[in-house]
Design a protein around this motif. Structure first.
Motif, PDB file in Angstrom:
ATOM      1  N   TYR A  13     -36.288 -30.936  -5.499  1.00 39.62           N
ATOM      2  CA  TYR A  13     -35.114 -31.822  -5.495  1.00 39.62           C
ATOM      3  C   TYR A  13     -34.879 -32.434  -4.114  1.00 39.62           C
ATOM      4  CZ  TYR A  13     -33.978 -30.372 -10.229  1.00 39.62           C
ATOM      5  OH  TYR A  13     -34.023 -30.149 -11.579  1.00 39.62           O
ATOM      6  N   ARG A  14     -35.141 -31.664  -3.061  1.00 39.78           N
ATOM      7  CA  ARG A  14     -34.995 -32.203  -1.706  1.00 39.78           C
ATOM      8  C   ARG A  14     -35.970 -33.348  -1.486  1.00 39.78           C
ATOM      9  NH1 ARG A  14     -37.707 -31.608   2.821  1.00 39.78           N
ATOM     10  NH2 ARG A  14     -38.871 -29.782   2.163  1.00 39.78           N
ATOM     11  N   ASP A  15     -37.215 -33.167  -1.930  1.00 40.57           N
ATOM     12  CA  ASP A  15     -38.219 -34.228  -1.795  1.00 40.57           C
ATOM     13  C   ASP A  15     -37.840 -35.473  -2.595  1.00 40.57           C
ATOM     14  OD1 ASP A  15     -39.794 -32.729  -0.068  1.00 40.57           O
ATOM     15  OD2 ASP A  15     -41.199 -32.090  -1.630  1.00 40.57           O
ATOM     16  N   GLU A  16     -37.280 -35.263  -3.785  1.00 40.22           N
ATOM     17  CA  GLU A  16     -36.853 -36.397  -4.609  1.00 40.22           C
ATOM     18  C   GLU A  16     -35.772 -37.221  -3.917  1.00 40.22           C
ATOM     19  OE1 GLU A  16     -35.703 -34.952  -8.460  1.00 40.22           O
ATOM     20  OE2 GLU A  16     -37.765 -34.463  -9.017  1.00 40.22           O
ATOM     21  N   LYS A  17     -34.911 -36.551  -3.157  1.00 41.11           N
ATOM     22  CA  LYS A  17     -33.843 -37.245  -2.420  1.00 41.11           C
ATOM     23  C   LYS A  17     -34.323 -37.778  -1.074  1.00 41.11           C
ATOM     24  CE  LYS A  17     -30.055 -36.407  -4.918  1.00 41.11           C
ATOM     25  NZ  LYS A  17     -29.030 -37.360  -5.289  1.00 41.11           N
ATOM     26  N   HIS A  18     -35.548 -37.431  -0.704  1.00 42.61           N
ATOM     27  CA  HIS A  18     -36.110 -37.822   0.601  1.00 42.61           C
ATOM     28  C   HIS A  18     -35.292 -37.242   1.749  1.00 42.61           C
ATOM     29  CE1 HIS A  18     -38.825 -40.469  -1.541  1.00 42.61           C
ATOM     30  NE2 HIS A  18     -37.778 -41.000  -2.157  1.00 42.61           N
ATOM     31  N   PHE A  19     -34.752 -36.026   1.526  1.00 47.10           N
ATOM     32  CA  PHE A  19     -34.025 -35.324   2.570  1.00 47.10           C
ATOM     33  C   PHE A  19     -34.999 -34.464   3.368  1.00 47.10           C
ATOM     34  CE2 PHE A  19     -29.722 -35.001   0.086  1.00 47.10           C
ATOM     35  CZ  PHE A  19     -29.560 -36.375   0.215  1.00 47.10           C
ATOM     36  N   THR A  20     -34.781 -34.373   4.653  1.00 44.51           N
ATOM     37  CA  THR A  20     -35.610 -33.511   5.495  1.00 44.51           C
ATOM     38  C   THR A  20     -35.022 -32.096   5.516  1.00 44.51           C
ATOM     39  OG1 THR A  20     -34.330 -33.972   7.490  1.00 44.51           O
ATOM     40  CG2 THR A  20     -36.214 -35.441   7.020  1.00 44.51           C
ATOM     41  N   GLN A  21     -35.841 -31.148   5.930  1.00 39.59           N
ATOM     42  CA  GLN A  21     -35.339 -29.799   6.125  1.00 39.59           C
ATOM     43  C   GLN A  21     -34.265 -29.784   7.203  1.00 39.59           C
ATOM     44  OE1 GLN A  21     -38.498 -27.011   6.887  1.00 39.59           O
ATOM     45  NE2 GLN A  21     -39.056 -26.878   4.722  1.00 39.59           N
ATOM     46  N   GLU A  22     -34.425 -30.623   8.202  1.00 38.58           N
ATOM     47  CA  GLU A  22     -33.442 -30.695   9.276  1.00 38.58           C
ATOM     48  C   GLU A  22     -32.074 -31.122   8.739  1.00 38.58           C
ATOM     49  OE1 GLU A  22     -36.504 -32.075   9.461  1.00 38.58           O
ATOM     50  OE2 GLU A  22     -37.436 -30.991  11.108  1.00 38.58           O
ATOM     51  N   LEU A  23     -32.064 -32.112   7.855  1.00 37.93           N
ATOM     52  CA  LEU A  23     -30.809 -32.577   7.272  1.00 37.93           C
ATOM     53  C   LEU A  23     -30.164 -31.466   6.436  1.00 37.93           C
ATOM     54  CD1 LEU A  23     -28.727 -34.798   6.606  1.00 37.93           C
ATOM     55  CD2 LEU A  23     -30.162 -35.354   4.637  1.00 37.93           C
ATOM     56  N   LEU A  57     -27.564 -31.690  -2.748  1.00 43.44           N
ATOM     57  CA  LEU A  57     -28.578 -32.449  -3.480  1.00 43.44           C
ATOM     58  C   LEU A  57     -27.983 -33.236  -4.647  1.00 43.44           C
ATOM     59  CD1 LEU A  57     -31.403 -29.753  -3.508  1.00 43.44           C
ATOM     60  CD2 LEU A  57     -31.292 -31.825  -2.102  1.00 43.44           C
ATOM     61  N   GLU A  58     -26.678 -33.047  -4.886  1.00 43.00           N
ATOM     62  CA  GLU A  58     -25.959 -33.736  -5.966  1.00 43.00           C
ATOM     63  C   GLU A  58     -26.599 -33.472  -7.319  1.00 43.00           C
ATOM     64  OE1 GLU A  58     -26.143 -37.716  -4.334  1.00 43.00           O
ATOM     65  OE2 GLU A  58     -24.168 -37.458  -3.418  1.00 43.00           O
ATOM     66  N   ILE A  59     -26.850 -32.174  -7.570  1.00 45.90           N
ATOM     67  CA  ILE A  59     -27.408 -31.742  -8.848  1.00 45.90           C
ATOM     68  C   ILE A  59     -26.558 -30.592  -9.367  1.00 45.90           C
ATOM     69  CG2 ILE A  59     -29.788 -32.456  -8.340  1.00 45.90           C
ATOM     70  CD1 ILE A  59     -30.382 -29.477  -7.701  1.00 45.90           C
ATOM     71  N   PRO A  60     -26.580 -30.374 -10.678  1.00 46.80           N
ATOM     72  CA  PRO A  60     -25.869 -29.206 -11.209  1.00 46.80           C
ATOM     73  C   PRO A  60     -26.550 -27.922 -10.740  1.00 46.80           C
ATOM     74  CG  PRO A  60     -26.480 -30.743 -12.971  1.00 46.80           C
ATOM     75  CD  PRO A  60     -27.160 -31.203 -11.723  1.00 46.80           C
ATOM     76  N   LEU A  61     -25.762 -26.901 -10.468  1.00 45.09           N
ATOM     77  CA  LEU A  61     -26.313 -25.613 -10.067  1.00 45.09           C
ATOM     78  C   LEU A  61     -27.312 -25.111 -11.103  1.00 45.09           C
ATOM     79  CD1 LEU A  61     -26.341 -23.200  -8.133  1.00 45.09           C
ATOM     80  CD2 LEU A  61     -24.347 -22.310  -9.371  1.00 45.09           C
ATOM     81  N   SER A  62     -27.072 -25.416 -12.354  1.00 49.51           N
ATOM     82  CA  SER A  62     -27.968 -24.957 -13.425  1.00 49.51           C
ATOM     83  C   SER A  62     -29.400 -25.461 -13.240  1.00 49.51           C
ATOM     84  CB  SER A  62     -27.435 -25.384 -14.791  1.00 49.51           C
ATOM     85  OG  SER A  62     -27.372 -26.798 -14.881  1.00 49.51           O
TER      86      SER A  62
END
Length: 86
Positions: A13-23, A57-62
């Motif tokens: 999910y992080r990759d899908e959002k193009h978020f870095t580990q730093e962010l 990540l703006e996703i449901p916890l589920s």
């Protein structure tokens, strides 16, 4: 095995959002190397941290916990309601 499943989903999910580990680390209030360890699956992830990650990540916890055994799901629900999980 469960920690690796969380880690793989978080990374996906992080990759899908193009978020870095730093962010992610910054938003969670931790160092990047600490966050990196979470994504290896070699450490337990607290329910509160999973909730925060899902929110960032703006996703449901589920999406992160959908395959948990029933016992673990109850623990997470208790943590959400402030019940401590026991």
């Amino acid at each position: 095995m469960k920690n690796e499943a969380y880690a793989n989903r978080i990374r996906k999910y992080r990759d899908e959002k193009h978020f870095t580990q730093e962010l992610m680390a910054y938003r969670l209030g931790m160092k990047q190397n600490t966050y990196s360890i979470l994504e290896t699956g070699k450490t337990k992830i607290k329910a509160e941290t999973l909730e925060a990650i899902a929110e960032i990540l703006e996703i449901p916890l589920s999406n992160l916990i959908e395959d948990l055994p029933q016992k673990d799901t109850k623990i997470l629900k208790n943590a959400e309601s402030g019940g401590g999980g026991r």
